[in-house]
Write a protein that holds these residues in place. Structure first.
Motif, PDB file in Angstrom:
ATOM      1  N   SER A  74      19.112  41.462  28.346  1.00  0.00           N
ATOM      2  CA  SER A  74      18.809  42.330  29.496  1.00  0.00           C
ATOM      3  C   SER A  74      20.025  43.162  29.928  1.00  0.00           C
ATOM      4  O   SER A  74      19.882  44.303  30.368  1.00  0.00           O
ATOM      5  CB  SER A  74      18.273  41.511  30.658  1.00  0.00           C
ATOM      6  OG  SER A  74      19.227  40.548  31.019  1.00  0.00           O
ATOM      7  N   ASP A  75      21.226  42.579  29.796  1.00  0.00           N
ATOM      8  CA  ASP A  75      22.435  43.336  30.175  1.00  0.00           C
ATOM      9  C   ASP A  75      22.624  44.554  29.268  1.00  0.00           C
ATOM     10  O   ASP A  75      22.974  45.642  29.728  1.00  0.00           O
ATOM     11  CB  ASP A  75      23.682  42.448  30.060  1.00  0.00           C
ATOM     12  CG  ASP A  75      23.995  41.758  31.374  1.00  0.00           C
ATOM     13  OD1 ASP A  75      23.327  42.086  32.381  1.00  0.00           O
ATOM     14  OD2 ASP A  75      24.890  40.896  31.385  1.00  0.00           O
ATOM     15  N   LEU A  76      22.364  44.320  27.995  1.00  0.00           N
ATOM     16  CA  LEU A  76      22.497  45.415  27.032  1.00  0.00           C
ATOM     17  C   LEU A  76      21.436  46.491  27.304  1.00  0.00           C
ATOM     18  O   LEU A  76      21.727  47.694  27.235  1.00  0.00           O
ATOM     19  CB  LEU A  76      22.361  44.858  25.615  1.00  0.00           C
ATOM     20  CG  LEU A  76      22.569  45.811  24.455  1.00  0.00           C
ATOM     21  CD1 LEU A  76      23.903  46.515  24.559  1.00  0.00           C
ATOM     22  CD2 LEU A  76      22.502  45.060  23.130  1.00  0.00           C
ATOM     23  N   ALA A  77      20.237  46.046  27.648  1.00  0.00           N
ATOM     24  CA  ALA A  77      19.161  46.993  27.976  1.00  0.00           C
ATOM     25  C   ALA A  77      19.554  47.822  29.197  1.00  0.00           C
ATOM     26  O   ALA A  77      19.360  49.040  29.231  1.00  0.00           O
ATOM     27  CB  ALA A  77      17.865  46.244  28.242  1.00  0.00           C
ATOM     28  N   TYR A  78      20.152  47.152  30.197  1.00  0.00           N
ATOM     29  CA  TYR A  78      20.581  47.848  31.415  1.00  0.00           C
ATOM     30  C   TYR A  78      21.649  48.899  31.084  1.00  0.00           C
ATOM     31  O   TYR A  78      21.579  50.039  31.533  1.00  0.00           O
ATOM     32  CB  TYR A  78      21.131  46.825  32.417  1.00  0.00           C
ATOM     33  CG  TYR A  78      21.533  47.434  33.734  1.00  0.00           C
ATOM     34  CD1 TYR A  78      20.621  47.561  34.770  1.00  0.00           C
ATOM     35  CD2 TYR A  78      22.827  47.909  33.933  1.00  0.00           C
ATOM     36  CE1 TYR A  78      20.987  48.144  35.979  1.00  0.00           C
ATOM     37  CE2 TYR A  78      23.202  48.489  35.129  1.00  0.00           C
ATOM     38  CZ  TYR A  78      22.275  48.599  36.153  1.00  0.00           C
ATOM     39  OH  TYR A  78      22.651  49.188  37.328  1.00  0.00           O
TER      40      TYR A  78
ATOM     41  N   ILE B  28      34.495  54.063  35.814  1.00  0.00           N
ATOM     42  CA  ILE B  28      33.534  53.125  35.199  1.00  0.00           C
ATOM     43  C   ILE B  28      33.075  53.669  33.847  1.00  0.00           C
ATOM     44  O   ILE B  28      33.000  52.944  32.853  1.00  0.00           O
ATOM     45  CB  ILE B  28      32.325  52.888  36.136  1.00  0.00           C
ATOM     46  CG1 ILE B  28      32.758  52.053  37.343  1.00  0.00           C
ATOM     47  CG2 ILE B  28      31.193  52.167  35.404  1.00  0.00           C
ATOM     48  CD1 ILE B  28      31.680  51.813  38.357  1.00  0.00           C
ATOM     49  N   LEU B  29      32.795  54.976  33.841  1.00  0.00           N
ATOM     50  CA  LEU B  29      32.356  55.621  32.599  1.00  0.00           C
ATOM     51  C   LEU B  29      33.432  55.497  31.516  1.00  0.00           C
ATOM     52  O   LEU B  29      33.137  55.166  30.359  1.00  0.00           O
ATOM     53  CB  LEU B  29      32.096  57.098  32.907  1.00  0.00           C
ATOM     54  CG  LEU B  29      31.089  57.841  32.074  1.00  0.00           C
ATOM     55  CD1 LEU B  29      29.737  57.169  32.139  1.00  0.00           C
ATOM     56  CD2 LEU B  29      30.964  59.270  32.584  1.00  0.00           C
ATOM     57  N   LEU B  30      34.669  55.747  31.924  1.00  0.00           N
ATOM     58  CA  LEU B  30      35.783  55.654  30.978  1.00  0.00           C
ATOM     59  C   LEU B  30      35.917  54.223  30.450  1.00  0.00           C
ATOM     60  O   LEU B  30      36.054  54.011  29.239  1.00  0.00           O
ATOM     61  CB  LEU B  30      37.080  56.088  31.665  1.00  0.00           C
ATOM     62  CG  LEU B  30      38.348  56.043  30.824  1.00  0.00           C
ATOM     63  CD1 LEU B  30      38.285  57.051  29.691  1.00  0.00           C
ATOM     64  CD2 LEU B  30      39.572  56.315  31.668  1.00  0.00           C
ATOM     65  N   TYR B  31      35.862  53.243  31.363  1.00  0.00           N
ATOM     66  CA  TYR B  31      35.938  51.839  30.959  1.00  0.00           C
ATOM     67  C   TYR B  31      34.826  51.505  29.982  1.00  0.00           C
ATOM     68  O   TYR B  31      35.054  50.906  28.941  1.00  0.00           O
ATOM     69  CB  TYR B  31      35.814  50.930  32.188  1.00  0.00           C
ATOM     70  CG  TYR B  31      37.139  50.358  32.639  1.00  0.00           C
ATOM     71  CD1 TYR B  31      37.891  49.545  31.810  1.00  0.00           C
ATOM     72  CD2 TYR B  31      37.627  50.624  33.903  1.00  0.00           C
ATOM     73  CE1 TYR B  31      39.099  49.027  32.225  1.00  0.00           C
ATOM     74  CE2 TYR B  31      38.842  50.106  34.336  1.00  0.00           C
ATOM     75  CZ  TYR B  31      39.568  49.307  33.487  1.00  0.00           C
ATOM     76  OH  TYR B  31      40.767  48.798  33.888  1.00  0.00           O
ATOM     77  N   VAL B 196      29.443  47.157  33.405  1.00  0.00           N
ATOM     78  CA  VAL B 196      28.028  47.075  33.797  1.00  0.00           C
ATOM     79  C   VAL B 196      27.886  46.292  35.104  1.00  0.00           C
ATOM     80  O   VAL B 196      27.100  46.683  35.977  1.00  0.00           O
ATOM     81  CB  VAL B 196      27.197  46.428  32.664  1.00  0.00           C
ATOM     82  CG1 VAL B 196      25.797  46.086  33.123  1.00  0.00           C
ATOM     83  CG2 VAL B 196      27.133  47.364  31.472  1.00  0.00           C
ATOM     84  N   ASP B 197      28.672  45.227  35.269  1.00  0.00           N
ATOM     85  CA  ASP B 197      28.633  44.475  36.533  1.00  0.00           C
ATOM     86  C   ASP B 197      29.016  45.387  37.700  1.00  0.00           C
ATOM     87  O   ASP B 197      28.385  45.355  38.754  1.00  0.00           O
ATOM     88  CB  ASP B 197      29.605  43.279  36.491  1.00  0.00           C
ATOM     89  CG  ASP B 197      29.162  42.226  35.496  1.00  0.00           C
ATOM     90  OD1 ASP B 197      27.939  42.100  35.301  1.00  0.00           O
ATOM     91  OD2 ASP B 197      30.026  41.553  34.913  1.00  0.00           O
ATOM     92  N   ALA B 198      30.074  46.177  37.480  1.00  0.00           N
ATOM     93  CA  ALA B 198      30.528  47.086  38.531  1.00  0.00           C
ATOM     94  C   ALA B 198      29.453  48.118  38.849  1.00  0.00           C
ATOM     95  O   ALA B 198      29.203  48.430  40.015  1.00  0.00           O
ATOM     96  CB  ALA B 198      31.819  47.785  38.096  1.00  0.00           C
TER      97      ALA B 198
END
Lengths: 87, 230
Positions: A74-78, B28-31, B196-198
């Motif tokens: 799901s993380d990859l999908a996100y 974030i995009l760069l990371y 992605v968490d950020a």
């Protein structure tokens, strides 16, 4: 097989999808073996889905990719879904 | 104007400037793109250069406005110019509340010219060395200038009204404060969180960020009316 985006048509290339998935997976620190398996399974699904179609839109293709990714990670999908929605 | 009022203006301006989202979105995009291509060490190097780029553009903008005020406004903005700044800040607050974020529950896309955001996305994807990351930071700071120009005027005016020995320190502290969200993001990612968490955190707190941005602009406008204009 042709893809259509913003009224521009181009050839479907499964390697583009695979490399996109692998790049997203790497930034999520997913182990490379697992990432490759995910990319192969998604590529297999998209190949099957697209086989009987002469032309599809890029949005439809992305939906198929994301649906399959959702089942696998799901993380990859996100990350894949929102890769162009950060700014 | 007393030093305390100038410092309070700088604090409020720093909060308003720090709440702008393009710089942090670009980072974030760069990371995200860099972690997919490079080693973590290289990614950290690129992020550091990006942050330095945003600091450099903030510093240059403040210096330019200080120069402008000291040469063309006799060292301090007159009341009518402050009123214009207040009007611009109120307009920015309305923009923050109503237009700054595009629609869409899952996105943090900003209401900036599409050509600029596309250019930043493209550049972030292709950034491979320090100079490119630095220029990306410069660009993202520059792209936000139409919104932050009123803040820059107010900050420059406050800096020039401070005692001489505090001026350089005030500019340095202001730039540090505006960079703080990016530094926090950098620490978070260095200590194990992913981009992605950020991004998920940003999406969850989009409404909160919108309220904070708009309110900080409005608060700054009210503060200037109360302590500088009246």
């Amino acid at each position: 097989m042709a893809l259509r985006k913003h009224k521009i048509s181009y050839e479907y290339n499964v390697d583009d999808i695979k490399s996109n998935i692998l790049q997203q997976a790497k930034s999520l620190k997913i182990p490379s073996g697992w990432a490759k398996q995910i990319a192969d399974r998604v590529a297999e699904k998209t190949d099957k889905w697209i086989a009987d179609k002469a032309i599809v839109t890029e949005d439809d293709l992305q939906k198929v990719v994301i649906k399959e990714l959702d089942k696998l990670n799901s993380d990859l999908a996100y990350a894949y879904r929102n890769r162009d929605k950060i700014i | 104007m007393s030093d305390i009022v100038c410092i309070a203006t700088l604090v409020l301006a720093a909060i308003a400037q720090a709440s702008l989202q393009l710089g942090i979105g670009g980072l974030i995009l760069l990371y995200h793109n860099s972690l997919g291509k490079h080693r973590r060490r290289k990614t950290r190097f690129l992020a550091r250069n990006y942050i330095l780029g945003t600091c450099a553009i903030s510093f240059l903008a403040i210096c330019a406005f200080c120069y402008l005020i000291s040469n063309f406004f006799n060292g301090a903005l007159r009341t009518e110019w402050l009123v214009i700044c207040v009007g611009a800040l109120v307009a920015c607050a309305a923009i923050m509340w109503l237009f700054y974020y595009r629609g869409g529950k899952q996105s943090t896309e900003l209401w900036l010219p599409k050509s600029i955001t596309n250019f930043i996305r493209r550049k972030a994807r292709k950034t491979d060395d320090g100079i490119e990351a630095f220029s990306l930071g410069l660009l993202s700071g520059f792209a936000e200038l139409p919104i932050s120009v009123a803040i820059c005027f107010v900050v420059a005016n406050s800096v020039l009204n401070l005692s001489a020995q505090w001026q350089v320190l005030a500019v340095a502290a202001y730039i540090f404060a505006t960079t703080l969200p990016m530094l926090v993001l950098r620490i978070k990612i260095t200590t194990g969180q992913s981009a992605v968490d950020a991004q998920k955190w940003r999406v969850r707190n989009k409404a909160f960020a919108r309220i904070i941005s708009g309110s900080s602009f409005m608060l700054l406008a009210i503060f200037i009316v109360a302590f500088w204009v009246i």
